[in-house]
Design a protein around this motif. Sequence first.
Motif, PDB file in Angstrom:
ATOM      1  N   VAL A  60     -10.660  -1.491   2.036  1.00  0.00           N
ATOM      2  CA  VAL A  60     -11.045  -1.912   0.370  1.00  0.00           C
ATOM      3  C   VAL A  60     -11.591  -0.790  -0.102  1.00  0.00           C
ATOM      4  CG1 VAL A  60     -12.396  -3.394  -0.837  1.00  0.00           C
ATOM      5  CG2 VAL A  60     -10.995  -4.300   0.929  1.00  0.00           C
ATOM      6  N   GLU A  63      -9.281   1.906  -0.623  1.00  0.00           N
ATOM      7  CA  GLU A  63      -8.209   1.801  -1.746  1.00  0.00           C
ATOM      8  C   GLU A  63      -8.877   2.135  -3.193  1.00  0.00           C
ATOM      9  OE1 GLU A  63      -5.510  -1.631   0.693  1.00  0.00           O
ATOM     10  OE2 GLU A  63      -7.168  -2.189  -1.161  1.00  0.00           O
ATOM     11  N   GLU A  64     -10.313   1.622  -3.380  1.00  0.00           N
ATOM     12  CA  GLU A  64     -10.827   1.692  -4.658  1.00  0.00           C
ATOM     13  C   GLU A  64     -11.209   3.263  -4.914  1.00  0.00           C
ATOM     14  OE1 GLU A  64     -11.008  -0.788  -6.810  1.00  0.00           O
ATOM     15  OE2 GLU A  64      -9.925  -2.203  -5.757  1.00  0.00           O
ATOM     16  N   LYS A 187     -15.933  -3.012  -8.015  1.00  0.00           N
ATOM     17  CA  LYS A 187     -14.630  -3.779  -7.719  1.00  0.00           C
ATOM     18  C   LYS A 187     -14.790  -3.945  -6.124  1.00  0.00           C
ATOM     19  CE  LYS A 187     -11.935  -1.760 -11.403  1.00  0.00           C
ATOM     20  NZ  LYS A 187     -10.776  -0.883 -11.708  1.00  0.00           N
ATOM     21  N   ILE A 188     -15.394  -3.070  -5.441  1.00  0.00           N
ATOM     22  CA  ILE A 188     -15.330  -2.855  -4.138  1.00  0.00           C
ATOM     23  C   ILE A 188     -16.087  -4.201  -3.624  1.00  0.00           C
ATOM     24  CG2 ILE A 188     -16.319  -1.973  -2.140  1.00  0.00           C
ATOM     25  CD1 ILE A 188     -15.824   0.676  -3.238  1.00  0.00           C
ATOM     26  N   ARG A 191     -14.262  -7.374  -4.187  1.00  0.00           N
ATOM     27  CA  ARG A 191     -13.201  -7.889  -3.404  1.00  0.00           C
ATOM     28  C   ARG A 191     -13.676  -8.473  -2.204  1.00  0.00           C
ATOM     29  NH1 ARG A 191      -8.921  -3.129  -3.079  1.00  0.00           N
ATOM     30  NH2 ARG A 191      -8.185  -4.466  -1.608  1.00  0.00           N
ATOM     31  N   GLU A 469     -10.287 -11.569   2.415  1.00  0.00           N
ATOM     32  CA  GLU A 469      -9.967  -9.961   2.095  1.00  0.00           C
ATOM     33  C   GLU A 469     -10.537  -9.394   3.443  1.00  0.00           C
ATOM     34  OE1 GLU A 469      -8.355  -7.145   0.346  1.00  0.00           O
ATOM     35  OE2 GLU A 469      -9.333  -8.331  -1.136  1.00  0.00           O
TER      36      GLU A 469
END
Length: 564
Positions: A60, A63-64, A187-188, A191, A469
Amino acid sequence: MAQVQRMSRLMVKTLRDDPADAETLSHKLLVRAGYVRRNSAGIWTWLPLGKKVLDNISRVVREEMDAIGAQEVLLPALLPKEPYEASARWEEYGDLLFRLKDRKGGEYLLGPTHEEIFTLVVKDQVASYKDLPVMLYQIQTKYRDEARPRSGVLRGREFQMKDSYSFDTTDEGLAQSYALHRAAYQKIFARLGLDYRIVSAVSGAMGGSASEEFLAPAAAGEDTFVDCPSCDYAANTEAVTFALKPVDGSGVGPVEELDTPDTPTIETLAEHLGVPASATLKNLLVKVDGEIVAVGVPGNREVDLGKLGEHLAPAVVELVTAEDFEGRVDLVRGYVGPQGLEKVRYIADPRVAPGTAWITGANKVNTHAKNVVAGRDFEVDDYLDVVVVEEGDPCPKCGTGLKLDRAIEIGHIFQLGRKYADTFQLDVLGQQGKPVRVTMGSYGIGVSRAVAALAEQSADEQGLCWPKEIAPADVHVVAAGKALQTELALDVSEKLGAAGVRVLVDDRAGVSPGVKFTDAELIGVPKILVAGRRSAEGVLELKDRRTGEREELTVDEAIARLAA
């Protein structure tokens, strides 16, 4: 095709009882559920289930970070002494550094953080403003020689961390890189399913200007932060400020000495005089890089040594000892007052504002003085917020009483500025053909710490309860015991795997249904699918681990539901 993990082959050993040395919920459950095992103080082995959770968090984060244009690198953990000596952190880190020598006597350290090395990498690779801005990151093992490692993976000597660094030619560019990281962190953590707060912080030994922490509220947290119930203000207690508000002290009478035998403490003084402790001035003596400094705060408040240390970093702050009073006739132990101090720097909290009057030491044994006015009878060299913050202190933004909460620090972002660029002369050729000094940002996320934070926030009485997640599987399939049930459990597991669902299936022979159900709750996969009493009819029971809701589904219905 997703992986199907069979517990009959998986290296996992669950425990019924809490480890004897475990203090926090995450420590207890991560060990009991077979995610981690202790090697020695502050050093942990990540077992298969734990490694999957750790990798999912890293995924995660990766990706961010990629989404904002950051580029991943991997720097060594074994680092030479010289860059850290150049930045002065070889000394500043003190005992926290793991230091070692090679066979030739060369000195090295195990990296606690990598600002110096990233700066040197960019100095080697970047020559022109056209090559900037650039953002680099790594997910790396870090090392700090904690004096008292505790709370499982929350505070270890070896830990996983994502650290990233931005390099810009202007302060405006740095602000933009900082904003990109801030948004990426939001965002991290969203998620990951973490409840978190963004709070103002101090930079301390890291240097720089703007600094914010991402805190996950939890009873096991080692950080204390404040938030305001009336506005959006939130801050680490070390970053809370109190406005300096001078008052009119012209009506206060002259200084008057008081006979106060055997009153070397605020408590004994207040009792002797029949006054509240808040009417007295406490003067704490410390040494700052070996020099004696006096710190003044209201008598009903305590000096926050951590806060004082952050203000004065990189200087070393320590309490004075009895030996420090020898030969200093101006320093009378238990009766120190700011008036008449010789060659002593005087720092005061803003509550000791100009015009305020105090009862304080008279610099004579068994003697105090009253009507001692700040700005009239003594001067303050520096005003710094140094008191321990208390519940109900006024919000710096709106004045409402603040609330105190415990939290785990999961992320920290800094606008470092040019501290390390100055140290290593990191310049690029600017648009005007002249050298331009680069400005930097530093941004960290505790990856292994996030595992513990999630465990603390999401666990219940039965065990862990991971967000989807980052869970080690999407569904935990349990065969209730008989051959028919095991056959159905394995069949539905293969079909779920083919549909892209990550499966952990308990197919262990000779293990009672009760133990299997208890382990499923303890391990904490979001969904539990049971092949039980209606297996002959091809009917399964699906349970939501968090809510406890149950429903019966056919094999096809279960696959459709879980693969959706």
